[in-house]
Scaffold this motif. Structure first.
Motif, mmCIF file in Angstrom:
data_model
loop_
_atom_site.group_PDB
_atom_site.id
_atom_site.type_symbol
_atom_site.label_atom_id
_atom_site.label_comp_id
_atom_site.label_asym_id
_atom_site.label_seq_id
_atom_site.Cartn_x
_atom_site.Cartn_y
_atom_site.Cartn_z
ATOM 1 N N THR A 89 -11.401 0.480 -9.398
ATOM 2 C CA THR A 89 -11.383 2.098 -8.935
ATOM 3 C C THR A 89 -11.646 2.813 -10.076
ATOM 4 O OG1 THR A 89 -9.020 1.871 -9.294
ATOM 5 C CG2 THR A 89 -9.757 1.427 -7.144
ATOM 6 N N ALA A 107 -11.260 6.063 -5.541
ATOM 7 C CA ALA A 107 -11.966 5.420 -4.524
ATOM 8 C C ALA A 107 -12.870 3.978 -5.521
ATOM 9 C CB ALA A 107 -12.989 6.036 -4.068
ATOM 10 N N GLU A 108 -12.967 3.150 -4.541
ATOM 11 C CA GLU A 108 -13.698 2.144 -5.185
ATOM 12 C C GLU A 108 -15.288 2.445 -5.074
ATOM 13 O OE1 GLU A 108 -12.393 -2.176 -3.882
ATOM 14 O OE2 GLU A 108 -11.236 -0.877 -2.167
ATOM 15 N N LYS A 115 -6.216 6.087 2.993
ATOM 16 C CA LYS A 115 -6.685 4.996 3.148
ATOM 17 C C LYS A 115 -6.050 3.966 3.931
ATOM 18 C CE LYS A 115 -10.094 1.540 1.262
ATOM 19 N NZ LYS A 115 -10.721 1.077 0.192
ATOM 20 N N TYR A 116 -4.773 3.863 3.571
ATOM 21 C CA TYR A 116 -3.896 2.725 4.218
ATOM 22 C C TYR A 116 -2.885 2.949 4.973
ATOM 23 C CZ TYR A 116 -6.342 0.491 0.231
ATOM 24 O OH TYR A 116 -7.209 0.016 -0.552
ATOM 25 N N GLN A 174 -14.493 7.162 1.579
ATOM 26 C CA GLN A 174 -13.138 6.382 1.778
ATOM 27 C C GLN A 174 -12.302 6.395 0.730
ATOM 28 O OE1 GLN A 174 -15.212 2.551 3.395
ATOM 29 N NE2 GLN A 174 -14.292 3.149 5.295
ATOM 30 N N ALA A 226 0.756 -1.286 0.207
ATOM 31 C CA ALA A 226 0.104 0.090 0.009
ATOM 32 C C ALA A 226 0.793 1.260 0.029
ATOM 33 C CB ALA A 226 -1.063 0.219 1.468
ATOM 34 N N ARG A 232 -1.483 6.725 -1.189
ATOM 35 C CA ARG A 232 -2.471 6.120 -0.761
ATOM 36 C C ARG A 232 -2.626 6.245 0.863
ATOM 37 N NH1 ARG A 232 -1.225 2.073 -5.356
ATOM 38 N NH2 ARG A 232 0.383 1.086 -3.787
ATOM 39 N N SER A 280 -9.127 6.431 -1.633
ATOM 40 C CA SER A 280 -7.720 5.627 -1.279
ATOM 41 C C SER A 280 -6.698 6.675 -1.929
ATOM 42 C CB SER A 280 -7.464 4.289 -2.360
ATOM 43 O OG SER A 280 -8.038 4.770 -3.641
#
Length: 446
Positions: A218, A279-280, A154-155, A244, A128, A151, A246
């Motif tokens: 994504t 984002a997803e 998010k990670y 959320q 990540a 990233r 990333s």
């Protein structure tokens, strides 16, 4: 070779020690303007045993050792000091293990960050942390500075992916910290202590790293704004809505202009800022939340997404074309990001200094880059004055001097403003425990 370096060469396999002045000089600096000291030589370590032998020799002769990865640091942390040996770990490039079942990798410090990510993706996983220099920076350097990246929102940063370390201490002893499991609270968190210690406590020779499932789908959003504050407000809206992301990156006009002058990205005259988000499954919602944007684009293919993110990754190289750069990385709470951006703009005008700002906006980490004339030994007085104001402003808003680059040499003059005397005493006490002779990267970080 002199007597000292001859003894070092005798303790290592042939070819490990370099003493030619021109070659040694190429290992003495990082990507800052900081003028390095003059090393005795360079060790090209290829194994943990090479590092052990080097540290035993250094401890015996009380010679400073400056560990080095790829030299991509931006705080002066890997610059040589007079009379030191530079310990290059760039040749330790083995991915010793990659376990899809346990979602971990065991790697040596010279592994390029992007190479580990590519190896993980062959198994549907990813590594990540992804600093902007991920194609050239090493895992060891990332661990030394607790590097962040695009990233992070998010990670998390490198520390959040570090499960365990193999470390050679100042006297040559080998310490193993942490674990291979996702959980573990035995003893003090020595892994966390070494991550971000900038080579001042030990030399990392291997790391057990957490991998994560790579997202299946994504989408990337790029939005242009006529106001930098409007772009910052969109960041707050995206986070507050629970999208959320990333990746949530912000670039100001000065940065975009530098990129456009170089790569001709079609920058509109009215554009003052660009926000890039990923984002997803939330692309349309994020696009809607950029209500004040003058233009919004949503990627429809992976190639389009890579092209949009590629614009962000060009930022630092584009600014380097304008002159020498003092690259900073203050971090503030997300809620005050618009205020911090405004303060940076005001400082630039007040001191007549070019400041080009990008931000890992989702976690409040700003990179104001102070550009000054090439050929100067260090930034002129007005740049230092502007930087001082920016640092003090970040601290005044509840922030920190550095979010991911480290203290190195460049930020030491401001360190006491954040840490205070009690923390400083504890830092030096920890240093004394791990490195009583003060031979590991002396004069850096604390």
């Amino acid at each position: 070779m002199n007597e000292l370096t001859s003894a070092l060469a005798a303790a290592l396999p042939d070819g490990r020690v370099l003493t030619d002045p021109d070659v040694v000089d190429s290992y003495a600096r990082d990507r800052t303007f900081v003028r390095p000291g003059r090393p005795l030589g360079v060790v090209l370590a290829q194994s943990r045993d090479d590092v052990v032998a080097t540290m035993r020799w250094a401890s015996e002769h009380r010679v400073p050792v400056v560990p080095r990865g790829a030299g991509t640091g931006l705080a002066g942390g890997a610059t040589a000091v007079d009379g030191c040996v530079v310990l290059s770990l760039a040749r330790m490039t083995a991915i010793r293990e990659l376990s899809p079942q346990d979602e971990i990798a065991v790697v040596e410090p010279g592994v390029i960050t992007a190479d580990l990510d590519r190896a993980a993706r062959e198994h549907g996983l990813m590594y990540a942390p992804d600093p902007s220099s991920y194609e050239i920076s090493t895992i060891g350097g990332n661990l030394a500075t607790n590097a962040g990246g695009l990233r992070c929102v998010k990670y998390g940063v490198t520390r959040d992916s570090a499960l365990g370390l193999e470390v050679v201490l100042a006297d040559g002893r080998v310490l193993n910290t942490g674990r291979r499991t996702m959980k573990g609270v035995t003893g003090y968190d020595l892994t966390g202590l070494f991550v971000g210690s900038e080579g001042t406590l030990g030399v990392i020779t291997a790391a057990t790293l957490r991998l994560r499932r790579a997202p299946r789908e994504t989408a990337t959003v790029a939005a242009e704004f006529t106001s930098l504050r409007d772009a910052a407000a969109a960041v707050s809206a995206i986070v507050a809505a629970g999208c959320q992301p990333s990746l949530l990156e912000l670039m100001d006009r000065t940065t975009l202009q530098a990129i456009d002058d170089w790569k001709n990205i079609g920058l509109e005259p009215s554009t003052r800022a660009m926000l890039i988000a990923q984002a997803e499954g939330a692309a349309d919602e994020m696009a809607d939340l950029c209500a004040a944007a003058s233009f919004v684009a949503v990627s429809s293919t992976p190639e389009e997404a890579a092209e949009l993110i590629g614009i962000r990754r060009l930022a630092y190289q584009a600014k380097e074309r304008l002159g020498q750069c003092l690259v900073e990385d203050v971090c503030v709470p997300r809620s005050v990001l618009p205020e911090m951006i405004t303060k940076i703009e005001e400082v630039a005008v007040r001191h007549g200094v070019m400041i080009a700002t990008v931000a890992h906006a989702g976690d409040g980490n700003l990179h104001p880059v102070f550009v000054f004339d090439r050929g100067l030994a260090e930034p002129p007085e007005e740049v230092w004055a502007a930087a001082d104001e920016v640092f003090r402003a970040a601290l005044g808003l509840g922030g920190t001097l550095t979010g991911e680059h480290g203290v190195g040499l460049l930020k030491k003059r401001w360190l006491s403003l954040e840490t205070g005397p009690v923390a400083a005493e504890l830092h030096h006490g920890i240093k004394q425990v791990f490195d009583p002779l003060n031979i590991l990267n002396p004069g850096k970080a604390i």
